[in-house]
Design an enzyme around this catalytic site. Structure first.
Site, PDB file in Angstrom:
ATOM      1  N   GLU A  69      13.063 -37.051 -32.735  1.00 36.19           N
ATOM      2  CA  GLU A  69      12.025 -36.307 -33.205  1.00 36.19           C
ATOM      3  C   GLU A  69      10.957 -35.791 -31.912  1.00 36.19           C
ATOM      4  O   GLU A  69      10.624 -34.944 -31.856  1.00 36.19           O
ATOM      5  CB  GLU A  69      10.939 -37.222 -34.015  1.00 36.19           C
ATOM      6  N   ARG A  70      10.987 -36.764 -30.873  1.00 33.85           N
ATOM      7  CA  ARG A  70      10.242 -36.641 -29.706  1.00 33.85           C
ATOM      8  C   ARG A  70      11.243 -35.589 -28.897  1.00 33.85           C
ATOM      9  O   ARG A  70      10.369 -34.783 -28.190  1.00 33.85           O
ATOM     10  CB  ARG A  70       9.909 -38.086 -28.853  1.00 33.85           C
TER      11      ARG A  70
ATOM     12  N   ARG B 251      -3.542  -5.293 -17.336  1.00 34.68           N
ATOM     13  CA  ARG B 251      -5.361  -5.174 -17.571  1.00 34.68           C
ATOM     14  C   ARG B 251      -5.995  -5.203 -16.177  1.00 34.68           C
ATOM     15  O   ARG B 251      -5.727  -6.022 -15.386  1.00 34.68           O
ATOM     16  CB  ARG B 251      -5.771  -6.747 -18.433  1.00 34.68           C
TER      17      ARG B 251
ATOM     18  N   THR C  88       3.196 -40.844 -42.912  1.00 34.63           N
ATOM     19  CA  THR C  88       1.789 -40.795 -42.802  1.00 34.63           C
ATOM     20  C   THR C  88       1.215 -41.196 -44.151  1.00 34.63           C
ATOM     21  O   THR C  88       1.193 -40.600 -45.017  1.00 34.63           O
ATOM     22  CB  THR C  88       1.397 -39.918 -41.928  1.00 34.63           C
ATOM     23  N   GLU C  89       0.213 -42.119 -43.820  1.00 40.94           N
ATOM     24  CA  GLU C  89      -0.907 -42.252 -44.992  1.00 40.94           C
ATOM     25  C   GLU C  89      -2.203 -42.382 -44.745  1.00 40.94           C
ATOM     26  O   GLU C  89      -2.564 -42.561 -43.272  1.00 40.94           O
ATOM     27  CB  GLU C  89      -0.675 -43.744 -45.603  1.00 40.94           C
TER      28      GLU C  89
ATOM     29  N   LEU D  72      -7.161 -16.238 -19.081  1.00 42.62           N
ATOM     30  CA  LEU D  72      -6.706 -15.147 -18.419  1.00 42.62           C
ATOM     31  C   LEU D  72      -6.377 -13.723 -19.259  1.00 42.62           C
ATOM     32  O   LEU D  72      -6.706 -12.774 -18.788  1.00 42.62           O
ATOM     33  CB  LEU D  72      -5.343 -15.277 -17.496  1.00 42.62           C
TER      34      LEU D  72
ATOM     35  N   ALA E   5      -2.714 -45.255 -42.377  1.00 43.48           N
ATOM     36  CA  ALA E   5      -1.673 -45.590 -41.610  1.00 43.48           C
ATOM     37  C   ALA E   5      -0.935 -44.426 -41.074  1.00 43.48           C
ATOM     38  O   ALA E   5      -0.197 -43.732 -41.648  1.00 43.48           O
ATOM     39  CB  ALA E   5      -0.529 -46.577 -42.398  1.00 43.48           C
TER      40      ALA E   5
ATOM     41  N   GLY F 134      -9.327 -13.356 -21.455  1.00 45.27           N
ATOM     42  CA  GLY F 134     -10.655 -13.223 -21.641  1.00 45.27           C
ATOM     43  C   GLY F 134     -10.800 -13.116 -23.110  1.00 45.27           C
ATOM     44  O   GLY F 134     -10.205 -13.776 -23.960  1.00 45.27           O
TER      45      GLY F 134
HETATM   46  C1  LIG Z   1       0.268 -30.720 -38.722  1.00 45.15           C
HETATM   47  C2  LIG Z   1       0.452 -32.076 -38.918  1.00 45.15           C
HETATM   48  C3  LIG Z   1       1.788 -32.306 -39.280  1.00 45.15           C
HETATM   49  C4  LIG Z   1       2.180 -33.638 -39.695  1.00 45.15           C
HETATM   50  N1  LIG Z   1       3.652 -33.735 -40.437  1.00 45.15           N
HETATM   51  C5  LIG Z   1       3.896 -34.816 -40.752  1.00 45.15           C
HETATM   52  C6  LIG Z   1       5.000 -35.076 -41.661  1.00 45.15           C
HETATM   53  O1  LIG Z   1       5.578 -34.374 -41.988  1.00 45.15           O
HETATM   54  N2  LIG Z   1       5.293 -36.502 -41.982  1.00 45.15           N
HETATM   55  C7  LIG Z   1       4.498 -37.391 -41.758  1.00 45.15           C
HETATM   56  O2  LIG Z   1       4.843 -38.640 -42.275  1.00 45.15           O
HETATM   57  N3  LIG Z   1       3.358 -37.422 -40.750  1.00 45.15           N
HETATM   58  C8  LIG Z   1       3.059 -36.137 -40.511  1.00 45.15           C
HETATM   59  N4  LIG Z   1       1.946 -35.937 -39.487  1.00 45.15           N
HETATM   60  C9  LIG Z   1       1.356 -37.342 -39.169  1.00 45.15           C
HETATM   61  C10 LIG Z   1       1.315 -37.567 -37.765  1.00 45.15           C
HETATM   62  O3  LIG Z   1       2.439 -38.092 -37.605  1.00 45.15           O
HETATM   63  C11 LIG Z   1       0.136 -38.536 -37.535  1.00 45.15           C
HETATM   64  O4  LIG Z   1      -0.970 -37.658 -37.470  1.00 45.15           O
HETATM   65  C12 LIG Z   1       0.422 -39.316 -36.310  1.00 45.15           C
HETATM   66  O5  LIG Z   1       1.300 -40.099 -36.212  1.00 45.15           O
HETATM   67  C13 LIG Z   1      -0.868 -40.009 -35.902  1.00 45.15           C
HETATM   68  O6  LIG Z   1      -1.541 -40.661 -36.891  1.00 45.15           O
HETATM   69  P1  LIG Z   1      -2.996 -40.389 -37.460  1.00 45.15           P
HETATM   70  O7  LIG Z   1      -3.255 -39.059 -37.698  1.00 45.15           O
HETATM   71  O8  LIG Z   1      -3.095 -41.641 -38.817  1.00 45.15           O
HETATM   72  O9  LIG Z   1      -3.649 -41.274 -35.982  1.00 45.15           O
HETATM   73  P2  LIG Z   1      -4.364 -42.609 -35.884  1.00 45.15           P
HETATM   74  O10 LIG Z   1      -3.022 -43.646 -35.985  1.00 45.15           O
HETATM   75  O11 LIG Z   1      -5.559 -42.942 -36.668  1.00 45.15           O
HETATM   76  O12 LIG Z   1      -4.563 -42.565 -34.265  1.00 45.15           O
HETATM   77  C14 LIG Z   1      -5.904 -41.710 -33.801  1.00 45.15           C
HETATM   78  C15 LIG Z   1      -5.737 -41.792 -32.371  1.00 45.15           C
HETATM   79  O13 LIG Z   1      -6.155 -43.095 -32.050  1.00 45.15           O
HETATM   80  C16 LIG Z   1      -5.374 -43.153 -30.745  1.00 45.15           C
HETATM   81  N5  LIG Z   1      -4.347 -44.365 -30.667  1.00 45.15           N
HETATM   82  C17 LIG Z   1      -3.566 -44.547 -31.930  1.00 45.15           C
HETATM   83  N6  LIG Z   1      -2.698 -45.507 -31.540  1.00 45.15           N
HETATM   84  C18 LIG Z   1      -3.032 -46.000 -30.143  1.00 45.15           C
HETATM   85  C19 LIG Z   1      -2.476 -46.944 -29.204  1.00 45.15           C
HETATM   86  N7  LIG Z   1      -1.438 -47.755 -29.907  1.00 45.15           N
HETATM   87  N8  LIG Z   1      -2.905 -46.939 -28.312  1.00 45.15           N
HETATM   88  C20 LIG Z   1      -3.998 -46.288 -27.887  1.00 45.15           C
HETATM   89  N9  LIG Z   1      -4.542 -45.230 -28.724  1.00 45.15           N
HETATM   90  C21 LIG Z   1      -4.046 -45.078 -29.970  1.00 45.15           C
HETATM   91  C22 LIG Z   1      -4.625 -42.046 -30.189  1.00 45.15           C
HETATM   92  O14 LIG Z   1      -5.451 -41.094 -29.502  1.00 45.15           O
HETATM   93  C23 LIG Z   1      -4.540 -41.435 -31.792  1.00 45.15           C
HETATM   94  O15 LIG Z   1      -4.448 -39.693 -31.607  1.00 45.15           O
HETATM   95  C24 LIG Z   1       1.735 -34.831 -39.260  1.00 45.15           C
HETATM   96  C25 LIG Z   1       0.287 -34.499 -38.638  1.00 45.15           C
HETATM   97  C26 LIG Z   1      -0.003 -33.293 -38.352  1.00 45.15           C
HETATM   98  C27 LIG Z   1      -1.483 -32.994 -37.921  1.00 45.15           C
END
Ligand SMILES: Cc1cc2nc3c(=O)[nH]c(=O)nc-3n(C[C@H](O)[C@H](O)[C@H](O)COP(=O)(O)OP(=O)(O)OC[C@H]3O[C@@H](n4cnc5c(N)ncnc54)[C@H](O)[C@@H]3O)c2cc1C
Length: 390
Positions: free
Chosen positions: A243-244, A269, A127-128, A338, A131, A340
């Site tokens: 992963e999923r 409780r 993730t970036e 539940l 992106a 509270g």
């Molecule tokens: C605690 C944590 C740990 C993480 N660890 C890692 C890691 O170890 N390595 C790594 O690479 N990444 C990691 N991530 C990143 C994570 O995989 C991304 O946050 C995730 O893929 C979503 O990308 P984004 O945050 O850029 O959201 P975006 O891509 O900006 O999306 C924002 C929202 O837009 C909507 N959306 C996006 N695409 C679509 C679509 N095609 N259709 C409809 N709606 C859409 C969804 O509601 C989504 O939640 C981590 C994130 C968190 C919060």
């Protein structure tokens, strides 16, 4: 509950051993680690010594060469006590798996024995800032320079980012090619030009470090490439089901656990001269959750079985992640209700579970991305959906 049939006696003995480790080495310290925002490196070494890391890594690479269920037991035992701090899942299930599947013999021999022992900690850098869901849009560049590559760019939300020794890094070796320009590299944290950014402050999972990572003219030899040039996106796609599935295992486990906590609490409780459990509302809420937790568990276990036979379809993995994540979030919300006011207090595990839960509908593919995968399968042949970018 329908009895789980996946595990044999050896797995159950392993579960006992992992449970003891978790109760002794993790539970008493987790609150402090939440405060610190990180778990200590010594925990990784102890976990390695106890065999909790990378159970499936073959003996020739320093691992015990066990089946995937041994890893599942570790993940379940951590989630069962709400131990969201140790980033073992990323390390074991993702980073080690990437290296095992796509690495050269040299890469495997170098990294896997250290990862099994907890001497090297792994991160997955995809993730970036611009992106996340749309990984094809990543901008981190790896430009060839003789027999080396020079990496420039930035990653964000990287689990284990503060401690990692090796990163499976997704880069673009050809920006003009979109998905076909994505290449994976193994990048050592000791490389000049690599810098860790902030340990990001999160809503939950407070003991797990999550970071920005920066790459400023980081020079690495081409032998650090993981798999073939331009194959990175396809490689990542092949690992998404695993992963999923891991996310589904997490959600199925937390859902069951939180229901158990709530049954116990509401039975004790008192309010209005009776226990909270005596209210029909309490019974109906928990009965409904229990029924759905059972079906989620059975479906998830079936997916584990299929995965172990190498037959887990990405659509089934998406269904598992979507259904269990939504149930997980609904369960922590309804169960907290539940409890509270006590449920809102950090000292109560239900409070932490509520905060930890929210990420499951976002990370590893958001709920919407899961729905898109499922719908695309249903409408196969429809031109419009074929063009979907997910
Ligand atoms: C605690 C944590 C740990 C993480 N660890 C890692 C890691 O170890 N390595 C790594 O690479 N990444 C990691 N991530 C990143 C994570 O995989 C991304 O946050 C995730 O893929 C979503 O990308 P984004 O945050 O850029 O959201 P975006 O891509 O900006 O999306 C924002 C929202 O837009 C909507 N959306 C996006 N695409 C679509 C679509 N095609 N259709 C409809 N709606 C859409 C969804 O509601 C989504 O939640 C981590 C994130 C968190 C919060």
């Amino acid at each position: 509950m329908i009895e789980r049939t996946l595990f044999n006696e050896e797995h159950e003995m392993w579960r006992e051993s992992v449970r003891r480790f978790v109760e002794q080495e993790i539970v008493p310290f987790h609150a402090k680690w939440e405060h610190d925002g990180i778990v200590p490196r010594e925990l990784w070494l102890k976990a390695g010594e106890h065999g909790l890391l990378c159970c499936t890594v073959p003996e020739r690479y320093g691992g015990p060469g066990l089946d995937y269920l041994f890893d599942v037991v570790v993940f379940e035992e951590l989630w069962r006590v709400g131990a969201s701090g140790p980033g073992f899942l990323i390390h074991t299930d993702l980073v080690a798996t990437y290296i095992l599947t796509f690495g050269t013999e040299e890469q495997k021999c170098h990294w896997l024995p250290k990862m099994v022992k907890g001497e090297a900690i792994g991160s997955l850098g995809m993730t970036e800032p611009h992106a996340g869901s749309d990984l094809k849009a990543l901008r981190t560049q790896a430009i060839r320079d003789g027999d080396d590559f020079i990496i420039n760019g930035q990653k964000v939300f990287i689990s284990n980012g503060q401690m990692c020794d090796v990163i499976v890094l997704a880069t673009k070796t050809d920006s003009a090619l979109g998905a076909k320009g994505v290449t994976l590299f193994l990048v050592e944290s000791t490389r000049k030009g690599f810098n860790r950014g902030r340990n990001l402050e999160k809503l939950g999972m407070k003991a797990q470090d999550t970071s920005e990572l920066f790459f400023d003219n980081v020079r690495i030899p081409s032998s650090n490439m993981l798999g073939a040039e331009g194959r990175g996106f396809a490689q990542m796609m092949t690992k998404l089901s695993q992963e999923r599935l891991a996310q589904a295992i997490r959600s199925a486990t937390v859902t069951e656990t939180v229901i158990e906590w709530t049954v116990k609490y509401t039975a004790e409780r008192m309010a209005f001269g009776q226990s909270i459990a005596d209210f029909q509302n309490t019974q109906f809420v928990l009965a409904d959750l229990r029924a759905r937790a059972t079906t989620a568990r059975v479906y998830t276990d079936k997916c584990i079985e299929l995965f172990m036979e190498d037959k887990l379809d990405p659509v089934d993995a998406a269904i598992a992640k979507m259904v269990t994540s939504e149930l997980h979030c609904e369960t922590v919300d309804k169960c907290l209700q539940l409890f509270g006011g006590w449920g809102y207090m950090w000292e109560y595990p239900i409070c932490r579970a509520y905060a930890d839960a929210r990420v499951v509908k976002i990370a590893g593919g958001s709920i919407e991305v899961m729905k898109t995968i499922i719908a695309r399968d249903m409408f196969k042949g429809s031109l419009k959906l074929k063009k979907s970018s997910v």
